[in-house]
Design a protein around this motif. Structure first.
Motif, PDB file in Angstrom:
ATOM      1  N   CYS A 187       0.543  -1.179  -0.066  1.00 47.08           N
ATOM      2  CA  CYS A 187      -0.069  -0.171  -0.390  1.00 47.08           C
ATOM      3  C   CYS A 187       1.162   1.390  -0.056  1.00 47.08           C
ATOM      4  O   CYS A 187       1.584   1.713   1.429  1.00 47.08           O
ATOM      5  CB  CYS A 187      -0.846   0.002   1.112  1.00 47.08           C
ATOM      6  N   THR A 188       0.943   1.702  -1.154  1.00 42.82           N
ATOM      7  CA  THR A 188       2.435   2.411  -1.339  1.00 42.82           C
ATOM      8  C   THR A 188       2.079   4.502  -0.768  1.00 42.82           C
ATOM      9  O   THR A 188       2.966   4.836  -0.448  1.00 42.82           O
ATOM     10  CB  THR A 188       2.477   3.131  -3.004  1.00 42.82           C
ATOM     11  N   ASP A 189       0.554   4.484  -0.229  1.00 43.40           N
ATOM     12  CA  ASP A 189       1.115   5.779   0.382  1.00 43.40           C
ATOM     13  C   ASP A 189       0.628   5.631   1.721  1.00 43.40           C
ATOM     14  O   ASP A 189       1.010   6.801   2.278  1.00 43.40           O
ATOM     15  CB  ASP A 189      -0.653   6.079  -0.288  1.00 43.40           C
ATOM     16  N   TYR A 190       1.103   4.838   2.938  1.00 43.42           N
ATOM     17  CA  TYR A 190       1.283   4.465   3.680  1.00 43.42           C
ATOM     18  C   TYR A 190       2.428   4.083   3.835  1.00 43.42           C
ATOM     19  O   TYR A 190       2.733   2.536   4.776  1.00 43.42           O
ATOM     20  CB  TYR A 190       0.176   3.931   4.563  1.00 43.42           C
ATOM     21  N   LEU A 191       3.313   4.119   3.284  1.00 38.56           N
ATOM     22  CA  LEU A 191       4.747   3.622   3.066  1.00 38.56           C
ATOM     23  C   LEU A 191       6.282   4.054   3.622  1.00 38.56           C
ATOM     24  O   LEU A 191       6.167   4.772   2.431  1.00 38.56           O
ATOM     25  CB  LEU A 191       4.914   3.113   1.939  1.00 38.56           C
ATOM     26  N   ASN A 192       6.705   3.867   3.457  1.00 35.88           N
ATOM     27  CA  ASN A 192       8.061   4.648   4.892  1.00 35.88           C
ATOM     28  C   ASN A 192       8.956   3.354   3.809  1.00 35.88           C
ATOM     29  O   ASN A 192       9.316   3.171   3.209  1.00 35.88           O
ATOM     30  CB  ASN A 192       8.746   3.378   5.912  1.00 35.88           C
ATOM     31  N   HIS A 193      10.028   4.965   2.649  1.00 36.98           N
ATOM     32  CA  HIS A 193      10.165   4.503   2.254  1.00 36.98           C
ATOM     33  C   HIS A 193      11.766   3.576   1.851  1.00 36.98           C
ATOM     34  O   HIS A 193      11.862   3.045   1.620  1.00 36.98           O
ATOM     35  CB  HIS A 193      11.194   5.927   1.685  1.00 36.98           C
ATOM     36  N   LYS A 194      11.968   3.478   2.693  1.00 36.82           N
ATOM     37  CA  LYS A 194      13.310   2.647   2.885  1.00 36.82           C
ATOM     38  C   LYS A 194      13.028   0.951   4.020  1.00 36.82           C
ATOM     39  O   LYS A 194      13.350   0.125   2.738  1.00 36.82           O
ATOM     40  CB  LYS A 194      14.180   3.032   4.464  1.00 36.82           C
ATOM     41  N   ALA A 195      11.805   1.280   4.181  1.00 35.25           N
ATOM     42  CA  ALA A 195      11.391  -0.769   4.092  1.00 35.25           C
ATOM     43  C   ALA A 195      10.837  -0.802   3.023  1.00 35.25           C
ATOM     44  O   ALA A 195      10.615  -1.808   2.238  1.00 35.25           O
ATOM     45  CB  ALA A 195      10.292  -0.303   4.869  1.00 35.25           C
ATOM     46  N   ALA A 196      10.308   0.301   2.001  1.00 32.47           N
ATOM     47  CA  ALA A 196       9.655   0.118   0.820  1.00 32.47           C
ATOM     48  C   ALA A 196      11.156  -0.518  -0.456  1.00 32.47           C
ATOM     49  O   ALA A 196      10.737  -1.838  -0.933  1.00 32.47           O
ATOM     50  CB  ALA A 196       9.108   0.983  -0.070  1.00 32.47           C
ATOM     51  N   TYR A 197      11.816  -0.238   0.246  1.00 31.49           N
ATOM     52  CA  TYR A 197      12.974  -0.003  -0.759  1.00 31.49           C
ATOM     53  C   TYR A 197      13.442  -2.151  -0.131  1.00 31.49           C
ATOM     54  O   TYR A 197      13.688  -3.050  -1.275  1.00 31.49           O
ATOM     55  CB  TYR A 197      14.216   0.261  -1.017  1.00 31.49           C
ATOM     56  N   THR A 198      13.573  -1.835   0.818  1.00 29.11           N
ATOM     57  CA  THR A 198      14.070  -3.231   1.123  1.00 29.11           C
ATOM     58  C   THR A 198      13.024  -4.362   0.885  1.00 29.11           C
ATOM     59  O   THR A 198      13.275  -5.762   0.625  1.00 29.11           O
ATOM     60  CB  THR A 198      14.528  -3.223   2.916  1.00 29.11           C
ATOM     61  N   LEU A 199      11.823  -4.233   1.611  1.00 28.35           N
ATOM     62  CA  LEU A 199      11.825  -5.151   1.477  1.00 28.35           C
ATOM     63  C   LEU A 199      10.800  -5.368  -0.564  1.00 28.35           C
ATOM     64  O   LEU A 199      10.772  -6.863  -0.694  1.00 28.35           O
ATOM     65  CB  LEU A 199       9.435  -5.220   2.169  1.00 28.35           C
ATOM     66  N   LYS A 200      11.022  -4.853  -1.265  1.00 29.57           N
ATOM     67  CA  LYS A 200      10.647  -4.781  -2.872  1.00 29.57           C
ATOM     68  C   LYS A 200      12.286  -6.306  -2.957  1.00 29.57           C
ATOM     69  O   LYS A 200      11.600  -6.400  -3.946  1.00 29.57           O
ATOM     70  CB  LYS A 200      10.564  -3.586  -3.485  1.00 29.57           C
ATOM     71  N   LYS A 201      12.943  -5.091  -2.610  1.00 29.67           N
ATOM     72  CA  LYS A 201      14.065  -6.193  -2.917  1.00 29.67           C
ATOM     73  C   LYS A 201      14.373  -7.549  -2.935  1.00 29.67           C
ATOM     74  O   LYS A 201      14.323  -8.720  -3.373  1.00 29.67           O
ATOM     75  CB  LYS A 201      15.423  -5.612  -2.339  1.00 29.67           C
ATOM     76  N   GLN A 202      13.038  -7.904  -1.241  1.00 30.15           N
ATOM     77  CA  GLN A 202      12.859  -9.243  -0.935  1.00 30.15           C
ATOM     78  C   GLN A 202      12.369  -9.572  -1.748  1.00 30.15           C
ATOM     79  O   GLN A 202      12.990 -11.169  -2.254  1.00 30.15           O
ATOM     80  CB  GLN A 202      12.717  -9.333   0.604  1.00 30.15           C
TER      81      GLN A 202
END
Length: 144
Positions: free
Chosen positions: A51-66
């Motif tokens: 849910c991109t409108d309530y997402l921490n940028h660093k978390a988004a980057y690392t989780l997307k990588k996983q």
């Protein structure tokens, strides 16, 4: 099917609808805290919804990588059912909203114009960003 929802503060309205679509277990991580970027996606996860409108940028980057490393299907949407349902239907049909693909609705290039990339920053040779002006002659390309 086990679904991980990343982002969003409340998901109560989504739970019954996801269960109707075949989700047996729904795990939710709100990512307001920076520590969420250190989480590891559980092994039994079958689908990740960002849910991109309530997402921490660093978390988004690392989780997307996983997600990309494990080749998990992923849906990128805002926190509303209409966006989420479109992405889920595409994933359940074996379609385009999976890991490594663009966010739901943009994957087939429907919303973005296809134009050749003259600045050389796109590996595919097709400029798909909305801010690039490299197709316009005489202008410097915008940053990608």
């Amino acid at each position: 099917m086990t679904v991980l929802i990343v982002g969003a503060d409340r998901i109560g309205a989504f739970v019954p609808r996801l269960k109707e679509m075949g989700a047996e277990t729904i795990v939710h991580w709100d990512t307001r805290n920076v520590r969420a970027s250190k989480n590891k996606i559980p092994e039994k996860t079958d689908l990740v919804i960002f849910c991109t409108d309530y997402l921490n940028h660093k978390a988004a980057y690392t989780l997307k990588k996983q997600v990309k490393e494990r080749c998990l299907p992923a849906v990128y949407c805002r926190r509303n059912w209409s966006d989420m349902a479109l992405g889920l239907e595409a994933v359940l049909a074996g379609g385009i909203a999976e890991a490594g693909a663009e966010p739901a609705g943009e994957a087939a290039g429907e919303d973005r114009p296809q134009r050749p990339c003259r600045c050389g920053t796109s590996p595919s040779g097709v400029c798909r960003c909305t801010t690039c002006t490299c197709a316009d002659k005489g202008k410097r390309p915008a940053r990608h």
